[in-house]
Design a protein around this motif. Sequence first.
Motif, PDB file in Angstrom:
ATOM      1  N   LEU A  70       0.864  -1.176   0.000  1.00  0.00           N
ATOM      2  CA  LEU A  70       0.000   0.000   0.000  1.00  0.00           C
ATOM      3  C   LEU A  70       0.908   1.235   0.000  1.00  0.00           C
ATOM      4  N   VAL A  71       0.284   2.428  -0.042  1.00  0.00           N
ATOM      5  CA  VAL A  71       1.031   3.616  -0.476  1.00  0.00           C
ATOM      6  C   VAL A  71       2.117   4.136   0.494  1.00  0.00           C
ATOM      7  N   GLY A  72       1.992   3.826   1.788  1.00  0.00           N
ATOM      8  CA  GLY A  72       2.902   4.414   2.789  1.00  0.00           C
ATOM      9  C   GLY A  72       4.376   4.366   2.419  1.00  0.00           C
ATOM     10  N   PRO A  73       4.938   3.178   2.120  1.00  0.00           N
ATOM     11  CA  PRO A  73       6.372   3.109   1.799  1.00  0.00           C
ATOM     12  C   PRO A  73       6.732   3.896   0.539  1.00  0.00           C
ATOM     13  N   THR A  74       5.792   3.973  -0.428  1.00  0.00           N
ATOM     14  CA  THR A  74       6.071   4.739  -1.651  1.00  0.00           C
ATOM     15  C   THR A  74       6.316   6.207  -1.299  1.00  0.00           C
ATOM     16  N   ALA A  75       5.449   6.752  -0.428  1.00  0.00           N
ATOM     17  CA  ALA A  75       5.591   8.168  -0.051  1.00  0.00           C
ATOM     18  C   ALA A  75       6.919   8.394   0.674  1.00  0.00           C
ATOM     19  N   ALA A  76       7.286   7.461   1.563  1.00  0.00           N
ATOM     20  CA  ALA A  76       8.546   7.602   2.304  1.00  0.00           C
ATOM     21  C   ALA A  76       9.732   7.570   1.335  1.00  0.00           C
ATOM     22  N   TRP A  77       9.652   6.656   0.365  1.00  0.00           N
ATOM     23  CA  TRP A  77      10.740   6.518  -0.619  1.00  0.00           C
ATOM     24  C   TRP A  77      10.833   7.765  -1.500  1.00  0.00           C
ATOM     25  N   LEU A  78       9.653   8.248  -1.971  1.00  0.00           N
ATOM     26  CA  LEU A  78       9.668   9.446  -2.819  1.00  0.00           C
ATOM     27  C   LEU A  78      10.259  10.642  -2.069  1.00  0.00           C
ATOM     28  N   ALA A  79       9.940  10.728  -0.789  1.00  0.00           N
ATOM     29  CA  ALA A  79      10.483  11.843   0.004  1.00  0.00           C
ATOM     30  C   ALA A  79      12.006  11.765   0.016  1.00  0.00           C
ATOM     31  N   ASP A  80      12.549  10.543   0.104  1.00  0.00           N
ATOM     32  CA  ASP A  80      14.017  10.380   0.094  1.00  0.00           C
ATOM     33  C   ASP A  80      14.589  10.736  -1.278  1.00  0.00           C
ATOM     34  N   VAL A  81      13.867  10.342  -2.352  1.00  0.00           N
ATOM     35  CA  VAL A  81      14.349  10.652  -3.706  1.00  0.00           C
ATOM     36  C   VAL A  81      14.418  12.164  -3.887  1.00  0.00           C
ATOM     37  N   VAL A  82      13.352  12.863  -3.468  1.00  0.00           N
ATOM     38  CA  VAL A  82      13.315  14.321  -3.636  1.00  0.00           C
ATOM     39  C   VAL A  82      14.405  14.970  -2.776  1.00  0.00           C
ATOM     40  N   ALA A  83      14.535  14.491  -1.538  1.00  0.00           N
ATOM     41  CA  ALA A  83      15.534  15.086  -0.636  1.00  0.00           C
ATOM     42  C   ALA A  83      16.947  14.904  -1.201  1.00  0.00           C
ATOM     43  N   ASP A 115      -0.140  10.651 -10.944  1.00  0.00           N
ATOM     44  CA  ASP A 115      -1.435  10.482 -11.594  1.00  0.00           C
ATOM     45  C   ASP A 115      -2.543  10.755 -10.575  1.00  0.00           C
ATOM     46  N   ASN A 116      -3.777  10.899 -11.084  1.00  0.00           N
ATOM     47  CA  ASN A 116      -4.873  11.329 -10.217  1.00  0.00           C
ATOM     48  C   ASN A 116      -5.681  10.146  -9.673  1.00  0.00           C
ATOM     49  N   SER A 117      -5.073   8.947  -9.654  1.00  0.00           N
ATOM     50  CA  SER A 117      -5.762   7.780  -9.095  1.00  0.00           C
ATOM     51  C   SER A 117      -5.857   7.933  -7.587  1.00  0.00           C
ATOM     52  N   ALA A 118      -6.617   7.048  -6.947  1.00  0.00           N
ATOM     53  CA  ALA A 118      -6.724   7.086  -5.479  1.00  0.00           C
ATOM     54  C   ALA A 118      -5.329   6.940  -4.853  1.00  0.00           C
ATOM     55  N   ASP A 119      -4.513   6.023  -5.408  1.00  0.00           N
ATOM     56  CA  ASP A 119      -3.151   5.841  -4.882  1.00  0.00           C
ATOM     57  C   ASP A 119      -2.302   7.086  -5.110  1.00  0.00           C
ATOM     58  N   GLY A 120      -2.434   7.677  -6.321  1.00  0.00           N
ATOM     59  CA  GLY A 120      -1.661   8.884  -6.634  1.00  0.00           C
ATOM     60  C   GLY A 120      -1.987  10.006  -5.663  1.00  0.00           C
ATOM     61  N   LYS A 121      -3.277  10.175  -5.378  1.00  0.00           N
ATOM     62  CA  LYS A 121      -3.672  11.273  -4.480  1.00  0.00           C
ATOM     63  C   LYS A 121      -3.229  11.002  -3.038  1.00  0.00           C
ATOM     64  N   GLU A 122      -3.296   9.718  -2.648  1.00  0.00           N
ATOM     65  CA  GLU A 122      -2.851   9.411  -1.283  1.00  0.00           C
ATOM     66  C   GLU A 122      -1.341   9.624  -1.148  1.00  0.00           C
ATOM     67  N   ALA A 123      -0.597   9.183  -2.166  1.00  0.00           N
ATOM     68  CA  ALA A 123       0.862   9.384  -2.119  1.00  0.00           C
ATOM     69  C   ALA A 123       1.177  10.885  -2.099  1.00  0.00           C
ATOM     70  N   ALA A 124       0.414  11.680  -2.879  1.00  0.00           N
ATOM     71  CA  ALA A 124       0.643  13.132  -2.918  1.00  0.00           C
ATOM     72  C   ALA A 124       0.416  13.744  -1.539  1.00  0.00           C
ATOM     73  N   ALA A 125      -0.668  13.327  -0.892  1.00  0.00           N
ATOM     74  CA  ALA A 125      -0.993  13.886   0.428  1.00  0.00           C
ATOM     75  C   ALA A 125       0.101  13.543   1.437  1.00  0.00           C
TER      76      ALA A 125
END
Length: 321
Positions: free
Chosen positions: A70-83, A95-105
Amino acid sequence: MAEFTVLVVLGGAGDSLKKADLELVAAGRALGTVAVASTGPVTDAVRAQLGEHGATAVFVPEGVDLSQYLVGPTAAWLADVVAAAGSAVRTVLLDNSADGKEAAARLGVRLDAGVVTDVVALEADGTAHKSVLAGSYEVRARVRSGLAVLTLKPNAEVAAPEPVPAAADLVPVAVPQESLAAAARITGRTPKASSGRPELTEARIVVSGGRGTDGDFGPVEELADALGGAVGASRAAADAGWISHDLQVGQTGKTVSPQLYIAAGISGAVQHRAGMQTAKVIVAVNSDPDSPIFEIADFGVVGDISEVLPQAAAEIARRRG
Ligand SMILES: Cc1cc2nc3c(=O)[nH]c(=O)nc-3n(C[C@H](O)[C@H](O)[C@H](O)COP(=O)(O)OP(=O)(O)OC[C@H]3O[C@@H](n4cnc5c(N)ncnc54)[C@H](O)[C@@H]3O)c2cc1C
């Protein structure tokens, strides 16, 4: 690896890219220099294709396929990529899918970034256009400081290769272990039986039927197939059991934003408009000249759908040879 200003997130690009993936990359290119983050491994062919579309780097999670969580680890990983990429990164596009919006939030919270969802168009300065309050208002929103995290609806951009392709480097980035420790893992997926038509929310052309079909979706499907489009429906048609609820368009159904939306036998209730009002061109076919759908239609035909749709399908088939 070249510096980039826009990170485009693709959910497990795998061994092939969807039209919507390349549209996201094209939207990113209009804002700056693009790198891609794929939540799962990518093949060499996909990496080469992303390079052709202007991506300078492809980040992948090291040793983990995040699309299996589920999306939690993706958001943590993306934060590391951006940092790790530093302050040059101004925009993250998902993308504007439910997963995309949750990861964005989640990413917005982690990076203290501004988040704008349901975006239908983007200007070069990052100004996002969206339709709100059941389609009654169009707003423009821009994140004025720091990082902008945007989720973009399909069909906002046309995907096209870059004239000067980039060589997209593959960059593995470790996934924060603590984010995986308590994460829910996806143990199985059952794909829906394919109709052979494009996915409703991604289709460039949607033909929808309403109560005016009186239960016969044959002409709607025939016209959709002649145009290579998807089939949609009003809630009245879905509630009557004439078509799957999966295909309902509107406030409590799917939101679509195609190049062309054909509403057949649909009155244009505000709850239906909420799901389709951002279509680029709206065509309405309705036997009642006073039907509210004509208020938002770019092109209207007053007539019986059982006569108009087959004629349109036959003419399109004839012209296409
Ligand atoms: C909380 C809430 C959420 C809702 N969410 C949604 C939603 O997500 N999506 C949605 O669609 N609705 C939704 N609705 C329902 C919405 O209010 C309308 O009732 C619904 O959209 C009407 O569907 P319709 O246009 O097919 O039917 P109608 O309003 O009955 O319109 C049928 C139209 O077909 C025309 N017609 C009839 N026969 C023919 C013919 N032979 N040829 C051509 N035209 C013909 C008529 O002139 C009429 O305009 C919601 C309602 C509520 C209260």
